[in-house]
Design an enzyme around this catalytic site. Structure first.
Site, PDB file in Angstrom:
ATOM      1  N   ARG A   1     -50.243 -13.208  91.212  1.00 25.41           N
ATOM      2  CA  ARG A   1     -50.797 -12.057  92.632  1.00 25.41           C
ATOM      3  C   ARG A   1     -50.875 -11.259  91.284  1.00 25.41           C
ATOM      4  O   ARG A   1     -50.608 -10.957  90.291  1.00 25.41           O
ATOM      5  CB  ARG A   1     -49.697 -11.583  93.554  1.00 25.41           C
ATOM      6  CG  ARG A   1     -49.755 -10.290  94.283  1.00 25.41           C
ATOM      7  CD  ARG A   1     -49.429  -8.554  93.702  1.00 25.41           C
ATOM      8  NE  ARG A   1     -49.996  -7.961  94.014  1.00 25.41           N
ATOM      9  CZ  ARG A   1     -49.309  -6.279  93.487  1.00 25.41           C
ATOM     10  NH1 ARG A   1     -49.763  -6.685  92.913  1.00 25.41           N
ATOM     11  NH2 ARG A   1     -49.576  -5.927  94.089  1.00 25.41           N
TER      12      ARG A   1
ATOM     13  N   THR B   1     -51.362   4.006  91.331  1.00 26.99           N
ATOM     14  CA  THR B   1     -49.605   3.521  91.281  1.00 26.99           C
ATOM     15  C   THR B   1     -49.915   2.830  92.451  1.00 26.99           C
ATOM     16  O   THR B   1     -50.299   4.020  93.720  1.00 26.99           O
ATOM     17  CB  THR B   1     -48.562   3.873  90.587  1.00 26.99           C
ATOM     18  OG1 THR B   1     -48.862   5.151  91.181  1.00 26.99           O
ATOM     19  CG2 THR B   1     -49.336   4.241  88.856  1.00 26.99           C
ATOM     20  N   GLY B   2     -48.785   2.063  93.241  1.00 26.75           N
ATOM     21  CA  GLY B   2     -48.430   2.152  94.423  1.00 26.75           C
ATOM     22  C   GLY B   2     -49.463   0.943  95.025  1.00 26.75           C
ATOM     23  O   GLY B   2     -49.994  -0.282  93.799  1.00 26.75           O
TER      24      GLY B   2
ATOM     25  N   THR C   1     -48.700  -2.171  83.551  1.00 30.12           N
ATOM     26  CA  THR C   1     -47.646  -2.499  84.744  1.00 30.12           C
ATOM     27  C   THR C   1     -47.547  -4.135  84.857  1.00 30.12           C
ATOM     28  O   THR C   1     -48.207  -5.010  84.588  1.00 30.12           O
ATOM     29  CB  THR C   1     -48.414  -2.486  86.762  1.00 30.12           C
ATOM     30  OG1 THR C   1     -46.819  -2.292  87.132  1.00 30.12           O
ATOM     31  CG2 THR C   1     -49.810  -3.527  86.980  1.00 30.12           C
TER      32      THR C   1
ATOM     33  N   SER D   1     -40.860  -0.946  84.682  1.00 27.88           N
ATOM     34  CA  SER D   1     -42.051  -1.726  85.784  1.00 27.88           C
ATOM     35  C   SER D   1     -43.252  -2.037  85.291  1.00 27.88           C
ATOM     36  O   SER D   1     -44.152  -1.738  85.787  1.00 27.88           O
ATOM     37  CB  SER D   1     -42.158  -0.505  86.973  1.00 27.88           C
ATOM     38  OG  SER D   1     -42.386   0.819  85.888  1.00 27.88           O
TER      39      SER D   1
ATOM     40  N   THR E   1     -45.514   0.634  87.551  1.00 26.07           N
ATOM     41  CA  THR E   1     -47.507   0.672  87.174  1.00 26.07           C
ATOM     42  C   THR E   1     -47.504   1.915  85.948  1.00 26.07           C
ATOM     43  O   THR E   1     -47.198   3.471  86.726  1.00 26.07           O
ATOM     44  CB  THR E   1     -48.536   1.006  87.760  1.00 26.07           C
ATOM     45  OG1 THR E   1     -48.217  -0.340  88.297  1.00 26.07           O
ATOM     46  CG2 THR E   1     -49.440   1.191  87.385  1.00 26.07           C
TER      47      THR E   1
HETATM   48  N1  ASP Z   1     -50.029  -1.201  91.482  1.00 25.86           N
HETATM   49  C1  ASP Z   1     -49.660  -1.482  91.475  1.00 25.86           C
HETATM   50  C2  ASP Z   1     -49.421  -2.951  92.051  1.00 25.86           C
HETATM   51  O1  ASP Z   1     -49.544  -3.265  93.126  1.00 25.86           O
HETATM   52  C3  ASP Z   1     -47.740  -1.488  92.138  1.00 25.86           C
HETATM   53  C4  ASP Z   1     -47.220   0.439  91.387  1.00 25.86           C
HETATM   54  O2  ASP Z   1     -48.069   0.793  90.651  1.00 25.86           O
HETATM   55  O3  ASP Z   1     -46.365  -0.254  91.774  1.00 25.86           O
HETATM   56  O4  ASP Z   1     -49.087  -4.486  91.215  1.00 25.86           O
END
Ligand code: ASP
Length: 360
Positions: free
Chosen positions: A238, A261-262, A228, A86, A210
């Site tokens: 994107r 993150t997320g 990330t 990731s 991330t």
């Molecule tokens: N925040 C990251 C994104 O939206 C993904 C992640 O942290 O899982 O690209």
């Protein structure tokens, strides 16, 4: 005959979540914020690589190095780990099978920031972000031009798609829909479904991951990195929250730092990292600031009466060296690595059980 696996099992096996959990169980976990100490550093990753990276960054801090060097070198270790799917090299690709990376860095001491978005073929995007920060008058470079910029500064071009990530992407591509031409020929399509061990609904949470690294050095200066490969199988082009200053990362040398993150889309809309730092300015602890960010986003979705609940995790540190971590959904722990003079520990923050509450 091919072994049947459910889609969820397929992803659990593919991403090795089990291994992380084993490692997690071996370590002492802080349940409440340890009293602040500086220098210190937090790292989102809690697996073996996260520990190794934390110890590398800590050595820099303990030797009197800058928070900026510490966060970059720590993040580099996670970016270069081919097994981590990731972040950086080995990250899962976009829907076309191309790895596109996002990264940002911010230095509180000089109030400067740099970032790259959708950059391809560079294993350590946070270091490119640092060059953007230190050697240009800009904050963000994107796509092919970010790659050209990196090459100008001597970064080596590499294929970032490992065999492991490529296989997962191809399997995802075959299973994502039964209404396209991927997978076995038409007369064998039934077999394709049986092998997938599932019906047509593709019900897994989008794998993502991330890393955030936030640090305070011996001089009390603060710096941070977020890096990330973004949401797996995203639409090409994107950009998530990670390279957006104020969303995936924010640092204020007088207050502290925060990162996310997320699901990046929600982190962008809420300017979550800036929001957390501003909450700390109003004397909220880092843990309270993270909780506030979770509550703010959950309230937005509640207001539009949506059953949808994003899965962000927020992390923050303040000038005193206190830290906090909060997650909006209970499907993963709200945990991170914490390193200071007391050694390496896992810090467990707060899980907000909005999903369960809403079901009742
Ligand atoms: N925040 C990251 C994104 O939206 C993904 C992640 O942290 O899982 O690209």
């Amino acid at each position: 005959m091919a072994k049947k696996i459910s889609r969820r099992n397929f992803f659990n096996q593919s991403f090795g979540f089990g291994a992380g959990a084993l490692f997690f169980n071996k370590l002492p976990v802080f349940k409440a914020s340890p009293s602040g100490r500086t220098p210190m550093m937090i790292v989102a990753h809690t697996n073996e690589t996260g520990k190794k990276a934390s110890e590398t960054g800590w050595k820099i801090l303990a030797d009197g190095g800058s928070a900026l060097d510490a966060v970059e070198k720590t993040a580099n270790i996670i970016e270069l780990d081919a097994e981590g799917m990731s972040v950086g090299y080995g990250g899962l690709p976009n829907e076309d099978g191309v790895v596109q990376l996002d990264a940002s860095i911010m230095d509180g001491k000089t109030y400067s920031a740099g970032s790259v978005a959708c950059i391809e073929n560079i294993k350590t995007p946070c270091s490119v972000a640092r060059v953007v920060m230190e050697r240009t008058d800009h904050v963000m470079l994107v796509g092919k031009d970010a790659l050209e910029f990196a090459k100008t500064w001597g970064f080596e071009e590499n294929n970032l798609l490992t065999e492991k990530a490529r296989k997962i992407w191809v399997q995802w591509r075959e299973r994502v829909s039964d209404r396209d031409d991927w997978g076995p020929p038409e007369h064998l399509k039934k077999k394709k479904n049986e092998e997938a061990g599932s019906n047509n609904d593709f019900d897994f949470d989008r794998p993502a991951g991330t890393t955030n690294v936030l640090a305070i050095d011996k001089n009390g200066d603060i710096a941070g990195v977020t890096t990330t490969s973004g949401l797996a199988f995203k639409i090409p082009g994107r950009v998530g929250d990670s390279p957006i200053i104020g969303a995936g990362l924010y640092v204020d040398n007088e207050i502290g730092a925060a990162a996310a993150t997320g699901r990046g889309e929600d982190v962008i809309k809420s300017c979550a990292s800036y929001y957390m730092v501003m909450r700390m300015k109003e004397d909220r602890t880092p843990q309270q600031a993270c909780d506030d960010a979770v509550n703010m986003i959950a309230a937005k979705y509640k207001a539009i009466n949506s059953d949808f609940l994003p899965g962000e995790t927020f992390r923050a540190i303040n000038k005193k060296g206190e830290c906090g971590c909060a997650r909006m959904r209970s499907d993963q722990k709200a945990v991170m690595s914490l390193i200071n003079e007391g050694g390496y520990q896992l810090y467990e923050g707060k899980l907000h059980f909005y999903r369960e509450r809403r079901r009742r």
